[in-house]
Design an enzyme around this catalytic site. Structure first.
Site, PDB file in Angstrom:
ATOM      1  N   LYS A 106     -76.034  46.072-131.502  1.00  0.00           N
ATOM      2  CA  LYS A 106     -76.070  47.089-132.550  1.00  0.00           C
ATOM      3  C   LYS A 106     -76.754  46.577-133.820  1.00  0.00           C
ATOM      4  O   LYS A 106     -77.490  47.322-134.468  1.00  0.00           O
ATOM      5  CB  LYS A 106     -74.667  47.594-132.865  1.00  0.00           C
ATOM      6  CG  LYS A 106     -73.760  46.629-133.583  1.00  0.00           C
ATOM      7  CD  LYS A 106     -72.437  47.271-133.912  1.00  0.00           C
ATOM      8  CE  LYS A 106     -71.519  46.304-134.621  1.00  0.00           C
ATOM      9  NZ  LYS A 106     -72.019  45.863-135.926  1.00  0.00           N
ATOM     10  N   THR A 107     -76.528  45.312-134.181  1.00  0.00           N
ATOM     11  CA  THR A 107     -77.167  44.778-135.390  1.00  0.00           C
ATOM     12  C   THR A 107     -78.677  44.726-135.209  1.00  0.00           C
ATOM     13  O   THR A 107     -79.443  45.001-136.144  1.00  0.00           O
ATOM     14  CB  THR A 107     -76.619  43.383-135.724  1.00  0.00           C
ATOM     15  OG1 THR A 107     -75.192  43.449-135.838  1.00  0.00           O
ATOM     16  CG2 THR A 107     -77.199  42.856-137.021  1.00  0.00           C
ATOM     17  N   GLN A 111     -63.683  50.584-129.837  1.00  0.00           N
ATOM     18  CA  GLN A 111     -63.249  49.448-130.657  1.00  0.00           C
ATOM     19  C   GLN A 111     -62.637  49.904-131.982  1.00  0.00           C
ATOM     20  O   GLN A 111     -62.613  49.146-132.955  1.00  0.00           O
ATOM     21  CB  GLN A 111     -64.423  48.503-130.913  1.00  0.00           C
ATOM     22  CG  GLN A 111     -64.984  47.873-129.649  1.00  0.00           C
ATOM     23  CD  GLN A 111     -66.071  46.860-129.937  1.00  0.00           C
ATOM     24  OE1 GLN A 111     -65.820  45.763-130.435  1.00  0.00           O
ATOM     25  NE2 GLN A 111     -67.305  47.219-129.630  1.00  0.00           N
ATOM     26  N   ASP A 130     -72.782  51.125-140.535  1.00  0.00           N
ATOM     27  CA  ASP A 130     -72.375  50.229-139.449  1.00  0.00           C
ATOM     28  C   ASP A 130     -70.865  50.341-139.229  1.00  0.00           C
ATOM     29  O   ASP A 130     -70.121  50.660-140.159  1.00  0.00           O
ATOM     30  CB  ASP A 130     -72.763  48.796-139.831  1.00  0.00           C
ATOM     31  CG  ASP A 130     -72.523  47.803-138.721  1.00  0.00           C
ATOM     32  OD1 ASP A 130     -72.477  48.215-137.541  1.00  0.00           O
ATOM     33  OD2 ASP A 130     -72.385  46.607-139.025  1.00  0.00           O
ATOM     34  N   GLU A 131     -70.409  50.069-138.001  1.00  0.00           N
ATOM     35  CA  GLU A 131     -68.974  50.108-137.660  1.00  0.00           C
ATOM     36  C   GLU A 131     -68.342  51.424-138.107  1.00  0.00           C
ATOM     37  O   GLU A 131     -67.259  51.457-138.697  1.00  0.00           O
ATOM     38  CB  GLU A 131     -68.242  48.920-138.306  1.00  0.00           C
ATOM     39  CG  GLU A 131     -68.776  47.550-137.914  1.00  0.00           C
ATOM     40  CD  GLU A 131     -68.420  47.145-136.495  1.00  0.00           C
ATOM     41  OE1 GLU A 131     -67.862  47.987-135.745  1.00  0.00           O
ATOM     42  OE2 GLU A 131     -68.700  45.993-136.118  1.00  0.00           O
ATOM     43  N   ARG A 186     -64.541  39.760-125.936  1.00  0.00           N
ATOM     44  CA  ARG A 186     -64.932  38.624-126.789  1.00  0.00           C
ATOM     45  C   ARG A 186     -65.449  37.467-125.937  1.00  0.00           C
ATOM     46  O   ARG A 186     -66.087  36.550-126.450  1.00  0.00           O
ATOM     47  CB  ARG A 186     -63.744  38.101-127.618  1.00  0.00           C
ATOM     48  CG  ARG A 186     -63.108  39.061-128.616  1.00  0.00           C
ATOM     49  CD  ARG A 186     -64.079  39.759-129.491  1.00  0.00           C
ATOM     50  NE  ARG A 186     -64.430  41.053-128.911  1.00  0.00           N
ATOM     51  CZ  ARG A 186     -65.468  41.780-129.280  1.00  0.00           C
ATOM     52  NH1 ARG A 186     -66.282  41.341-130.214  1.00  0.00           N
ATOM     53  NH2 ARG A 186     -65.730  42.950-128.715  1.00  0.00           N
TER      54      ARG A 186
END
Length: 667
Positions: A33-34, A247, A216-217, A599
């Site tokens: 995503k970044t 998430q 973002d997020e 993770r």
């Protein structure tokens, strides 16, 4: 243009190229995503959009720094000064910028102080004492949390939100903040939203300035952040939000997953792009994650996948108790490190609740394995550093009572507790700041503490003038410490020489950070203090630098990745947590489990105990129902008696069947 997009997969390219109108990018864990956000910024620049016209909002300083650094590298052919005009920062830092420019419209002064959590608590205790008396039973921290939650949801708290005094406490607390020309972190958002609603000219000015908005997020936005985004979106509706509803794990602090789930309702005609190719985990880990999260009813459908070999199976570890669980994990870490030549930082132990770390800390110390617990005392939370920040804040804004009361007798100047209480009572009665009361008492003269008050007042006046007229701020700070004998005070009040040396080094490090800021000329002295306040809050949610095996909660682990992850305590009552089940938040608990699974890069172990010690006594435990949602073919049951035991396929199916029967009450 093709060179910019060549490293992206087709869905990522589609997300970057869609620059007009509302866009929802559903970015699963580890899907880049970044990369999409930063490439989108660079793409907009190449399309002729000026950097100053792009606003990118996120939740942590770390994410904002990474975002801007990557963007500048991608746009290296452009003028660096022009590129720096692009704003990439947290919601709070953006609101500080807006309020420093426009807050006078809300009847505050531009030199307002931002209260950190300790300042808020101190003021809250004062307010509660005023309203409830000395023998009250009101928990200041609880009321502060409930008031903050109400602010983030956009309403004024009621008696139902806590104590019957909560509404009065809230109103008095806000009045006291206003009197001190101060705001808390929640007010930064609240006041900005109020500013944009009540002053259309400011709203239109910001909309014209920032024609392209990226968030973002997005799944972590609370109601006030959501309103801020909607108010900033111009008529062109060029808003791109990136996030993953799978998430969304922060409802307890006000985040609302509905914002991402219902994005298309809020912005009709929005385009949706799904990023599903995962670049972090093995296919087996993703198969487990997909199998778990599909059990949530409210979610955007997506299924993560990865290229390459399936990878090793997920180890499902059944331990007799917490000590056996911890011993197995540490033994496995030692073996894996030796065989695979991994660094300590490649390993993480994740848990739902902080108390689960105790057994692992004990075993790690016994094995002499270095470790770090993310979320410990941060640099700007240390007592001596808070003193230094308070001195700076008082020098810039003497009306800041909390900072003033912290340092007025630090080091001792003969201004005792009785004098301070008298000053506060008189200031409250006159409805002005403690600083104003000190100036009045200086004019009247007399009093045992007069010399101390005179000395402090002269000090503040002198350094206020120096900081305004001179630019060598770090040198002035050193002179201030010498002037007040602060290092001598630290040595006098420390328990031993080592503690004194550490505390003095912390102050020196603060001066070094001020010198670096001063050298780079990144802003005013007030900007420096604002950054400290924001980092102090936001660093609690970020990974802390350190050496060793990482121990951290599942909430803190979001956004991070490790070669090998041990997700421990996967039991009913822990994960999912009893409280969350009672509150009907089972889907969020499943999302938390999903976050923990994703993770892991290479290896994942899930462990549960038969018995666990709680409140001093052993109790029976049941494996989490979430474990039955995992596909048996990716699991490898393990005995804590050995880190080398590998089950056959038949044994795996037999043990998994036994686990399901046990959960159903048949075994």
């Amino acid at each position: 243009m093709s060179d910019l997009l060549s490293s992206l997969n087709p869905p990522q390219q589609e997300a970057v190229r869609t620059v007009s109108g509302p866009l929802l990018v559903l970015a699963g864990a580890g899907t880049g995503k970044t990369r999409v956000i930063t490439h989108r910024m660079a793409y907009l620049i190449r399309q002729g959009v000026p950097p100053a016209g792009i606003l990118a909002l996120t939740f942590t300083n770390k994410a904002a720094r990474e975002m801007k650094e990557r963007f500048i590298k991608l746009a290296a052919d452009r003028d660096p000064k022009t590129l720096r005009a692009l704003f990439a920062g947290t919601f709070h830092s953006f609101c500080v910028r807006v309020l420093r420019e426009h807050i006078e419209r809300l009847d505050y002064s531009k030199n307002f102080t931002i209260y950190d959590e300790a300042d808020q608590t101190a003021l809250m205790k004062q307010v509660i004492h005023q309203l409830a008396g000395a023998n009250h039973a009101v928990d200041a921290n609880k009321v502060k949390f409930l008031i903050g939650l109400a602010k983030n949801k956009g309403y004024e708290p009621t008696a139902a939100d806590g104590h019957e005094l909560t509404p009065r406490i809230f109103r008095r607390y806000q009045d006291e903040l206003k009197l001190r020309n101060a705001v808390d972190f929640d007010d930064l958002l609240l006041l900005t939203v109020r500013l944009l609603k009540e002053h259309p000219a400011v709203r239109e000015q910001l909309r014209a300035r920032y024609r392209y908005l990226l968030v973002d997020e997005y799944q972590d936005t609370n109601q006030i952040q959501f309103e801020l985004v909607r108010l900033l979106v111009s008529g062109e509706r060029n808003v791109c939000v990136v996030g993953d509803d799978d998430q969304s794990i922060y409802s307890w602090r006000g985040a609302e997953s509905a914002h991402i789930l219902e994005f298309e309702n809020y912005f009709p005609g929005a385009k949706v792009v799904r990023l599903e190719q995962n670049y972090r985990c093995t296919p087996n880990i993703l198969k487990a994650a997909n199998s778990v999260i599909k059990n949530n009813a409210r979610r955007h459908a997506k299924s993560l996948w990865a290229a390459g070999a399936d990878g090793e199976k997920i180890r499902l570890v059944n331990a007799a108790g917490e000590q056996q669980e911890a011993a197995w994990v540490i033994a496995d870490i030692l073996r894996r490190r030796r065989v695979e030549n991994l660094r300590w930082e490649s390993f993480a132990v994740l848990y739902r609740a902080n108390h689960l770390s105790r057994a692992f800390e004990h075993e790690l110390r016994q094995a002499r394995v270095p470790y770090r617990i993310v979320g410990g005392l941060g640099f700007y939370e240390r007592r001596e550093v808070k003193d230094v920040v308070a001195y700076l804040q008082v020098i810039m804004n003497p009306a800041d009572d909390i900072s003033l009361l912290r340092v007025i007798n630090q080091p001792a100047r003969g201004v005792g507790k009785v004098t301070l209480e008298e000053l506060m009572r008189a200031a409250r009665a006159a409805r002005h700041s403690v600083w104003d009361e000190i100036q009045l008492q200086r004019q009247r003269g007399g009093g045992r503490a007069q010399a101390g008050l005179e000395k402090f007042s002269t000090l503040v006046h002198r350094y206020h003038l120096r900081f305004r007229q001179e630019t060598a701020w770090s040198s002035i700070m050193k002179e201030l410490f010498d002037d007040i004998g602060y290092f001598e005070e630290l040595r006098r009040t420390s328990k031993d020489g080592n503690e004194a040396a550490n505390r003095c080094e912390n102050v020196q490090e603060f001066v070094s950070s001020l010198a670096a800021f001063e050298q780079q000329r990144e802003g005013t002295l007030q900007d420096f203090v604002d950054n400290l306040r924001l980092e102090q809050k936001e660093n609690k949610d970020e990974e802390q630098d350190g050496f060793g095996v990482t121990l951290m909660t599942l909430h803190a682990a979001k956004g991070l990745e490790f070669q090998r992850v041990f997700l421990v305590g996967v039991e009913e009552g822990i994960l999912p947590h009893d409280r969350s089940k009672q509150e009907g938040n089972l889907e969020e608990e499943r999302r938390l489990f999903y976050v923990g699974i994703t993770r892991a890069i290479k290896g994942l172990a899930l462990s549960y105990c038969d018995r666990r010690r709680r409140y001093g006594r052993e109790e029976s435990c049941r494996p989490s129902n979430f474990l039955t949602e995992l596909p048996p073919d990716v699991l490898e049951p393990i005995s804590t008696d050995s880190v080398l035991t590998v089950a056959s396929p038949e044994q795996t199916l037999d043990r998994f069947s036994a686990l399901k029967a046990r959960l159903a009450g048949k075994g």
